[in-house]
Write an enzyme that holds these catalytic residues in place. Structure first.
Site, PDB file in Angstrom:
ATOM      1  N   ASP A   1      37.166 -34.662  -0.453  1.00  0.00           N
ATOM      2  CA  ASP A   1      37.292 -35.116  -1.845  1.00  0.00           C
ATOM      3  C   ASP A   1      35.990 -35.805  -2.237  1.00  0.00           C
ATOM      4  O   ASP A   1      35.208 -36.225  -1.375  1.00  0.00           O
ATOM      5  CB  ASP A   1      38.472 -36.096  -2.000  1.00  0.00           C
ATOM      6  CG  ASP A   1      38.657 -36.547  -3.455  1.00  0.00           C
ATOM      7  OD1 ASP A   1      38.541 -35.700  -4.356  1.00  0.00           O
ATOM      8  OD2 ASP A   1      38.895 -37.742  -3.692  1.00  0.00           O
ATOM      9  N   SER A   2      35.784 -35.946  -3.543  1.00  0.00           N
ATOM     10  CA  SER A   2      34.611 -36.672  -4.013  1.00  0.00           C
ATOM     11  C   SER A   2      34.664 -38.132  -3.537  1.00  0.00           C
ATOM     12  O   SER A   2      33.622 -38.775  -3.425  1.00  0.00           O
ATOM     13  CB  SER A   2      34.556 -36.638  -5.539  1.00  0.00           C
ATOM     14  OG  SER A   2      35.719 -37.237  -6.059  1.00  0.00           O
TER      15      SER A   2
ATOM     16  N   CYS B   1      40.552 -32.055  -4.029  1.00  0.00           N
ATOM     17  CA  CYS B   1      39.968 -32.599  -5.256  1.00  0.00           C
ATOM     18  C   CYS B   1      40.148 -31.520  -6.318  1.00  0.00           C
ATOM     19  O   CYS B   1      39.718 -30.367  -6.119  1.00  0.00           O
ATOM     20  CB  CYS B   1      38.489 -32.878  -5.019  1.00  0.00           C
ATOM     21  SG  CYS B   1      37.554 -33.302  -6.501  1.00  0.00           S
TER      22      CYS B   1
ATOM     23  N   GLU C   1      38.784 -46.365  -8.365  1.00  0.00           N
ATOM     24  CA  GLU C   1      37.698 -46.562  -7.390  1.00  0.00           C
ATOM     25  C   GLU C   1      37.252 -48.022  -7.362  1.00  0.00           C
ATOM     26  O   GLU C   1      36.732 -48.498  -6.368  1.00  0.00           O
ATOM     27  CB  GLU C   1      36.507 -45.648  -7.714  1.00  0.00           C
ATOM     28  CG  GLU C   1      36.777 -44.163  -7.497  1.00  0.00           C
ATOM     29  CD  GLU C   1      36.397 -43.657  -6.103  1.00  0.00           C
ATOM     30  OE1 GLU C   1      35.468 -44.197  -5.501  1.00  0.00           O
ATOM     31  OE2 GLU C   1      37.069 -42.718  -5.626  1.00  0.00           O
TER      32      GLU C   1
ATOM     33  N   CYS D   1      45.001 -34.889 -10.573  1.00  0.00           N
ATOM     34  CA  CYS D   1      43.828 -35.529  -9.969  1.00  0.00           C
ATOM     35  C   CYS D   1      44.370 -36.272  -8.766  1.00  0.00           C
ATOM     36  O   CYS D   1      45.369 -36.997  -8.873  1.00  0.00           O
ATOM     37  CB  CYS D   1      43.163 -36.503 -10.942  1.00  0.00           C
ATOM     38  SG  CYS D   1      41.862 -37.490 -10.163  1.00  0.00           S
TER      39      CYS D   1
ATOM     40  N   HIS E   1      43.425 -38.749  -7.266  1.00  0.00           N
ATOM     41  CA  HIS E   1      43.371 -40.215  -7.346  1.00  0.00           C
ATOM     42  C   HIS E   1      44.608 -40.809  -8.034  1.00  0.00           C
ATOM     43  O   HIS E   1      44.987 -41.952  -7.772  1.00  0.00           O
ATOM     44  CB  HIS E   1      42.165 -40.664  -8.183  1.00  0.00           C
ATOM     45  CG  HIS E   1      40.869 -40.674  -7.450  1.00  0.00           C
ATOM     46  ND1 HIS E   1      40.258 -39.529  -6.992  1.00  0.00           N
ATOM     47  CD2 HIS E   1      40.036 -41.699  -7.110  1.00  0.00           C
ATOM     48  CE1 HIS E   1      39.113 -39.854  -6.400  1.00  0.00           C
ATOM     49  NE2 HIS E   1      38.965 -41.165  -6.464  1.00  0.00           N
TER      50      HIS E   1
HETATM   51  N1  DGL Z   1      40.024 -36.791  -6.962  1.00  0.00           N
HETATM   52  C1  DGL Z   1      39.308 -35.896  -7.816  1.00  0.00           C
HETATM   53  C2  DGL Z   1      40.243 -34.878  -8.463  1.00  0.00           C
HETATM   54  O1  DGL Z   1      41.305 -34.631  -7.982  1.00  0.00           O
HETATM   55  C3  DGL Z   1      38.546 -36.478  -8.945  1.00  0.00           C
HETATM   56  C4  DGL Z   1      37.756 -37.635  -8.852  1.00  0.00           C
HETATM   57  C5  DGL Z   1      36.380 -37.435  -9.441  1.00  0.00           C
HETATM   58  O2  DGL Z   1      36.220 -37.418 -10.682  1.00  0.00           O
HETATM   59  O3  DGL Z   1      35.488 -37.350  -8.642  1.00  0.00           O
HETATM   60  O4  DGL Z   1      39.925 -34.287  -9.464  1.00  0.00           O
END
Ligand code: DGL
Length: 271
Positions: A8-9, A71, A156, A190, A192
């Site tokens: 993931d990012s 991600c 974050e 997402c 997150h």
């Molecule tokens: N966790 C990432 C997703 O599912 C996004 C976070 C990011 O913007 O880097 O899209």
């Protein structure tokens, strides 16, 4: 024996790893968070592809035979190119999977009204990947999307539960539901966003069901490994777990443990 890489990012993929590990504890996992370059959500297709490919290569070089892009932004903007163009050139025997297909295959089973709300990063929403993929499996559904660019920053920076995060959760949900009141299923597109689950619940109209991707991705991976038994036999079943980040490992351990719901000990890597 090959391991399963989860990328993931930043921290979001830990919510996916948690669900996968709960369902498939016997496999060995390597997690890589590209925290030094997160978030990816506002970045261009080319940049997301370049970063995601670097991270995928790193995981391949660290004994992973299968990489899951945990991600949505990377799955929406880089997966196809990696599967179709990059993978055949560098490592034909390795596999890369995303999180969008496992979700879109199932999402139609949750709605009664036929109206699905999708919240995600700007990149995910602008790619229209969800609308296109859901259209393949459930062509009669209506999809209503809302980009929530600030939510990842709030998470974050550990601002969940503060008045600031409440404000922006309510703001985006109000925008979405003012456009379509019949939405009865809200997909957190997402990885997150599960960290904002309780806040999201608070500002939703009554009766709307919230879907997180972790259990859907885990189930889908289980079925994939069952279908691909020769590939499955190549994977390690030692139950190992390693964490890597491209930024400070101390910060990753501290914040990441909220996402993973258990203690984490990571190492910093330079790609
Ligand atoms: N966790 C990432 C997703 O599912 C996004 C976070 C990011 O913007 O880097 O899209």
């Amino acid at each position: 024996m090959g391991k399963i890489g989860i990328f993931d990012s930043g921290y979001g993929g830990l919510t996916i790893l948690r669900a996968i590990k709960d369902l498939l504890p016997e496999y060995s996992y390597v997690y890589l968070g590209d925290n030094s370059r997160a978030p990816y959500g506002d970045r261009s297709f080319d940049v997301v592809h370049e970063y995601t490919l670097q991270c995928t290569d790193w995981l391949f070089n660290h004994d992973c035979d299968l990489v899951i892009l945990a991600c949505n932004t990377a799955s929406a903007k880089a997966l196809r190119e990696i599967q179709q163009t990059d993978l055949p050139k560098r490592a034909d025997s390795k596999r890369v999977l995303g999180v969008i297909r496992p979700t879109t295959e199932q999402i139609g089973h949750y709605t009664k009204t036929g109206h699905i709300g999708i919240v995600g990063t700007k990149g995910t929403v602008q790619s229209h990947s969800y609308a296109i993929e859901i259209g393949h499996f459930f062509p009669d559904l209506s999809i209503h999307q809302e980009a929530c660019p600030i939510w990842v920053h709030l998470i974050e920076n550990e601002l969940m539960g503060t008045p600031g995060s409440d404000y922006f959760v309510q703001y985006h949900l109000d925008r979405l539901f003012s456009r379509e009141k019949r939405i009865d299923t809200l997909l957190l597109a997402c990885t997150h966003y599960p960290l904002l689950y309780s806040t999201i619940q608070r500002y939703l109209p009554k009766g709307v069901r919230v879907i997180s991707q972790g259990p859907l991705v885990a189930q889908s991976l289980k079925q994939y490994l069952h279908r691909h038994s020769v590939f499955n036999r190549r994977l390690s079943k030692k139950g190992e777990l390693e964490f890597y980040t491209t930024d400070s490992n101390l910060r990753f351990d501290q914040i990441g443990s909220n996402f993973f719901a258990a203690d984490i000990q990571s190492q910093t890597v330079h790609l």
